[in-house]
Design a protein around this motif. Structure first.
Motif, mmCIF file in Angstrom:
data_model
loop_
_atom_site.group_PDB
_atom_site.id
_atom_site.type_symbol
_atom_site.label_atom_id
_atom_site.label_comp_id
_atom_site.label_asym_id
_atom_site.label_seq_id
_atom_site.Cartn_x
_atom_site.Cartn_y
_atom_site.Cartn_z
ATOM 1 N N ARG A 88 -11.211 -12.099 7.771
ATOM 2 C CA ARG A 88 -11.808 -10.686 8.754
ATOM 3 C C ARG A 88 -11.594 -9.341 7.922
ATOM 4 N N PRO A 89 -12.301 -8.249 8.183
ATOM 5 C CA PRO A 89 -11.930 -7.250 7.319
ATOM 6 C C PRO A 89 -10.312 -7.258 8.350
ATOM 7 N N GLY A 90 -9.874 -5.770 6.952
ATOM 8 C CA GLY A 90 -8.445 -5.903 7.375
ATOM 9 C C GLY A 90 -7.014 -6.542 7.353
ATOM 10 N N ILE A 91 -7.635 -7.880 7.255
ATOM 11 C CA ILE A 91 -6.621 -9.108 7.685
ATOM 12 C C ILE A 91 -4.712 -8.635 6.502
ATOM 13 N N LEU A 92 -5.992 -8.439 5.130
ATOM 14 C CA LEU A 92 -4.352 -8.643 4.783
ATOM 15 C C LEU A 92 -3.541 -7.148 4.573
ATOM 16 N N LEU A 93 -3.973 -6.049 5.504
ATOM 17 C CA LEU A 93 -3.656 -5.054 5.483
ATOM 18 C C LEU A 93 -2.538 -5.402 7.094
ATOM 19 N N GLU A 94 -3.331 -6.108 7.705
ATOM 20 C CA GLU A 94 -2.894 -6.376 9.294
ATOM 21 C C GLU A 94 -1.011 -7.489 8.924
ATOM 22 N N VAL A 95 -1.385 -8.121 7.454
ATOM 23 C CA VAL A 95 -0.593 -8.802 7.561
ATOM 24 C C VAL A 95 0.621 -8.594 6.883
ATOM 25 N N VAL A 96 0.340 -7.489 5.449
ATOM 26 C CA VAL A 96 1.332 -6.486 4.792
ATOM 27 C C VAL A 96 2.371 -5.470 5.814
ATOM 28 N N GLN A 97 1.395 -4.712 6.534
ATOM 29 C CA GLN A 97 2.128 -3.968 7.449
ATOM 30 C C GLN A 97 3.308 -4.640 8.292
ATOM 31 N N ILE A 98 2.423 -6.242 8.847
ATOM 32 C CA ILE A 98 3.794 -6.560 9.646
ATOM 33 C C ILE A 98 4.783 -7.045 9.043
ATOM 34 N N LEU A 99 4.621 -7.520 7.810
ATOM 35 C CA LEU A 99 5.864 -7.225 6.557
ATOM 36 C C LEU A 99 6.718 -5.995 6.519
ATOM 37 N N SER A 100 5.801 -4.984 6.033
ATOM 38 C CA SER A 100 6.805 -3.829 5.770
ATOM 39 C C SER A 100 7.401 -3.323 6.802
ATOM 40 N N ASP A 101 6.986 -3.221 8.412
ATOM 41 C CA ASP A 101 7.358 -3.212 9.247
ATOM 42 C C ASP A 101 8.681 -3.598 9.841
ATOM 43 N N LEU A 102 8.712 -4.579 9.270
ATOM 44 C CA LEU A 102 9.941 -5.867 9.548
ATOM 45 C C LEU A 102 11.111 -5.031 8.485
ATOM 46 N N ASN A 103 10.821 -4.257 7.433
ATOM 47 C CA ASN A 103 11.403 -4.278 6.417
ATOM 48 C C ASN A 103 11.937 -5.242 5.152
ATOM 49 N N LEU A 104 10.907 -5.996 5.051
ATOM 50 C CA LEU A 104 11.201 -7.062 4.455
ATOM 51 C C LEU A 104 10.650 -6.770 3.279
ATOM 52 N N ILE A 105 11.455 -7.711 1.780
ATOM 53 C CA ILE A 105 11.180 -7.004 0.409
ATOM 54 C C ILE A 105 10.173 -7.911 -0.015
ATOM 55 N N ILE A 106 8.892 -8.153 -0.068
ATOM 56 C CA ILE A 106 8.048 -8.942 -0.982
ATOM 57 C C ILE A 106 7.942 -8.436 -2.080
ATOM 58 N N THR A 107 8.592 -9.941 -2.587
ATOM 59 C CA THR A 107 9.275 -10.706 -4.348
ATOM 60 C C THR A 107 7.705 -10.832 -4.979
ATOM 61 N N LYS A 108 7.041 -11.799 -4.687
ATOM 62 C CA LYS A 108 5.787 -12.049 -5.242
ATOM 63 C C LYS A 108 4.964 -12.437 -3.666
ATOM 64 N N ALA A 109 3.458 -12.339 -4.463
ATOM 65 C CA ALA A 109 2.758 -13.252 -3.496
ATOM 66 C C ALA A 109 1.707 -13.583 -4.233
ATOM 67 N N TYR A 110 0.792 -14.702 -3.026
ATOM 68 C CA TYR A 110 -0.387 -15.350 -4.248
ATOM 69 C C TYR A 110 -1.322 -14.673 -2.719
ATOM 70 N N ILE A 111 -2.691 -14.023 -2.970
ATOM 71 C CA ILE A 111 -4.092 -14.135 -1.737
ATOM 72 C C ILE A 111 -4.992 -14.328 -2.098
ATOM 73 N N SER A 112 -5.239 -14.625 -1.430
ATOM 74 C CA SER A 112 -6.843 -15.645 -1.001
ATOM 75 C C SER A 112 -8.046 -15.559 -0.201
#
Length: 491
Positions: A88-112
């Motif tokens: 659905r529109p905007g779902i990727l941003l929502e997921v990344v937003q939650i991980l960022s708000d928790l101050n987690l470091i994303i070292t790798k990611a695979y999106i499809s």
């Protein structure tokens, strides 16, 4: 009764089915209740407003609820967060937003997210580079990204991350945009203190000689949101005078009161983007070393019908959020992406199309996207020194702190203000007013002036996520996080 029977048999093709009858309180009112339900639906249909069952909006999510997995066994040095969901529109941003708000470091990611389905895998660590072991953090990720997150609207209840009058309780949200100059922040906080407004939270960004602020304030006596039109008008007038200086144009600066619910970091991006901070000459050589300049290029993937955006730059926390946020607000959809970091360097690749289905075909459009992404990356980039200050919260505290910074010749690049109980925990990213590194003598002068009233932690900002092993001893002695700073202050 004949009129009711006529309404009970309308032109069914004009209504959206299925519909739900209201609960019937008694047998006597059954026909009347059904008649009223049909009448309202029929009148709406005739007026051009057909009845839609609100359950349709979440039908696909209820049939195929999101599946979230937080795996600590699949990788030896990071936690895997896997998300499978209906796209659905905007779902990727929502997921990344939650991980960022928790101050987690994303070292790798695979999106499809092509073909109507959204499948992501994120390799994440905490700020120290360890796996996520805290059970509360894991539970929050599963709740926010899972089926319950959509029903309970977890994103809107995540404290301190939204912009809005009721975003973090009884507070009023103020948005400021204007031309940056030394001492501006001190003047803003002084005006609010004189008008008896208490700042309980704030975010301040500067880029390309522009400043954007989101401030949460309340009345200093009642601790409630201020709804007096005369007080709000007086505050707006004085803040506009400070922001505009000698220029009366609204394009130069403006103050507004936020009524919506938007993630605060995303709102700051939107404000600076609308202010067109990506245009003009950004004096990068004076602000950052050449190695900070992002390398961005846009190619075409003709066989799949995508535009490929490749980004290479210094790695830092929330880098992926800033890029995805910018692409989303520019009306581009990310279908596939690969994110990785090699030491201090980050490499990100996004396969995108515009929301209308077209790729980036013209050179002007490509150049605009490149400029906007460069601006989004630089807005949060910091080099030099951050000052973490903890003190008992009181009216005028920020005015005093920013005045001391100004008198010591320091210019604030970015700032974050939070209130935890009765304590104010503030962080200021500063540099010399001439753009030079902050001298240690200046820091010692700050310590003497602040004295025992506040606790000051000085931290040298690293340009990458993982700090080098051999750090300077003069800085490493005070290199710790807000949690320990606040705990030390309370003790």
């Amino acid at each position: 009764m004949e009129a009711c029977q006529a309404l009970l048999i309308p032109n069914v093709s004009s209504l959206q089915l299925p519909f739900t009858f209201p609960k019937v309180i008694s047998k006597k009112n059954k026909e009347r209740s059904i008649c009223i339900d049909w009448r309202s639906s029929f009148c709406m249909a005739r007026a051009g407003w057909p009845y839609f069952d609100p359950e349709y909006e979440t039908l696909s999510i209820r049939i195929n609820p999101p599946r979230v997995s937080v795996d600590n066994t699949g990788c030896k040095d990071c936690t895997l967060v896997k998300v499978d969901s209906v796209n659905r529109p905007g779902i990727l941003l929502e997921v990344v937003q939650i991980l960022s708000d928790l101050n987690l470091i994303i070292t790798k990611a695979y999106i499809s997210s092509d073909g109507g389905w959204f499948m992501d895998v994120f390799h994440v660590t905490d700020q120290q580079g360890h796996k996520i072991s805290d059970r509360n953090t894991i539970d929050f990720i599963e709740k926010a990204l899972g089926p319950k997150g959509h029903k309970t609207d977890v994103l809107r209840t995540w404290p301190g991350k939204q912009v809005g009058v009721h975003a973090i309780g009884e507070h009023t949200a103020i948005e400021l945009i204007g031309r940056d100059r030394p001492g501006l922040l001190s003047e803003i906080f002084a005006v609010l203190a004189n008008l008896h407004f208490n700042v309980v939270a704030a975010q301040v960004w500067t880029h390309n000689r522009r400043v954007a602020c989101v401030l949460y304030v309340n009345d200093d006596t009642t601790n409630r949101a201020v709804d007096d039109p005369s007080r709000l008008a007086a505050m707006e007038e004085q803040l506009n005078n400070i922001l505009r200086g000698r220029d009366d144009s609204e394009k130069v600066a403006r103050t507004s009161f936020s009524l919506g619910f938007t993630h605060v970091d995303r709102r700051l991006h939107q404000m600076l983007f609308a202010d067109r901070d990506y245009e003009g000459s950004c004096l990068l050589s004076e602000e950052f070393p050449p190695s900070f300049k992002p390398k961005i290029k846009i190619d075409g993937c003709l066989e799949k019908g995508y535009s490929v955006v490749s980004v290479s730059c210094k790695d830092r926390p929330k880098l992926m959020f800033d890029i995805v946020c910018t692409l989303t607000d520019m009306q581009y959809v990310v279908f596939h992406a690969t994110i990785g970091s090699d030491g201090p360097q980050a490499s990100q690749e996004y396969y995108i199309r515009h929301m209308d289905g077209y790729t980036l075909d013209t050179q002007d459009e490509k150049e605009r996207v490149i400029k906007c992404l460069e601006a989004a990356i630089r807005r949060r980039t910091s080099e030099g020194v951050s000052l973490e200050i903890c003190a008992k919260d009181r009216v005028g505290l920020l005015s005093e702190v920013t005045r001391v910074l100004r008198e010591n010749g320091l210019s604030v690049m970015r700032a974050g203000v939070t209130t935890v109980g009765e304590q104010a925990v503030n962080i200021f990213y500063v540099r010399d007013s001439s753009g030079n590194p902050v001298d240690m003598n200046t820091i010692e002068g700050l310590r003497k002036e602040i004295g025992e009233r506040m606790m000051l932690n000085v931290k040298k900002e690293q340009t990458c996520v993982k700090a080098p092993a051999a750090a300077s001893s003069s800085w490493s002695k005070t290199n710790f996080f807000f949690g320990s700073l606040l705990e030390r202050f309370r003790n």
